[in-house]
Structures are given as structure tokens and as C-alpha cells.
Design an enzyme around this catalytic site. Structure first.
Site, PDB file in Angstrom:
ATOM      1  CB  CYS A   1      -0.957  -0.019   1.196  1.00  0.00           C
ATOM      2  SG  CYS A   1      -0.118   0.054   2.792  1.00  0.00           S
ATOM      3  NE  ARG A   2       0.133   7.357   2.441  1.00  0.00           N
ATOM      4  CZ  ARG A   2      -1.118   7.370   2.926  1.00  0.00           C
ATOM      5  NH1 ARG A   2      -2.145   7.384   2.114  1.00  0.00           N
ATOM      6  NH2 ARG A   2      -1.337   7.396   4.217  1.00  0.00           N
TER       7      ARG A   2
END
Length: 102
Positions: A65-66
Site C-alpha cells: 500500500c502507501r
């Protein structure tokens, strides 16, 4: 299992049974992503669970993810569904130094 950026890249490069899973939002994916990934937005819980139940549990899933939080959560969900090999990218895409696509 959590993997550092270098562990993730090295293990992925030697894995013929790998699937890269991006669990960010579509807006985040549009800003850039790791090549050849499958997109499965964890914030869209219904669609995430539906697709997760249809995927091949025998594959090795490299999840990002981020920053590493949502992907850790996604790994836990996949593991609860019977997935044996899920790998969370510590630091996420924000620290990714490998190949990327926009």
C-alpha cells in the site's frame, strides 16, 4: 510476513509463483504503481473480500500500500481466508525504489 524493501525485491525476483497485490485506492494507483500488479482496494471491503475469495490461494502474494499499514491488514485477511504465503512490503510504495509505472 513483513519484508524490507530489499528482501521484497530479491524474493520477488526469484519467485515464479508470485502475484503482486496493490491494496491502495484507485486515485493512489493512478499516481504510480509497481508494474504487473493486481489492484484490490482494501477500502472497498465488499469487492476486496469477493475478489480475495476467488484468487488462487496457492500463489505467493506480495502485498503493498502507501506505507505498509493497509497491506499488513490485507495480509492478515488473506491469511484468515487460507492463503499460506503473503508478504507485506514494509514502508510501502512511498519508500519503493524499484521499477514503477505511472
Amino acid at each position: 510476513m513483513d519484508l524490507s524493501q530489499s528482501q521484497w525485491r530479491e524474493q520477488l525476483s526469484n519467485d515464479d509463483n508470485a502475484v503482486i497485490l496493490d491494496v491502495r485506492t484507485e486515485e493512489e494507483v493512478n499516481e504510480g504503481h509497481i508494474p504487473n500488479m493486481k489492484h484490490l482496494d482494501i477500502y472497498n471491503a465488499g469487492a476486496f473480500m469477493e475478489k480475495a475469495q476467488q484468487m488462487d490461494t496457492s500463489k505467493n502474494y506480495y502485498v503493498y500500500c502507501r506505507s505498509g499499514g493497509r497491506s499488513a491488514q490485507a495480509c492478515a485477511i488473506l491469511n484468515s481466508l487460507g492463503y499460506k504465503n503473503t508478504f507485506n512490503l514494509l514502508g510501502g510504495f512511498s519508500e519503493w525504489e524499484g521499477e514503477r509505472t505511472v
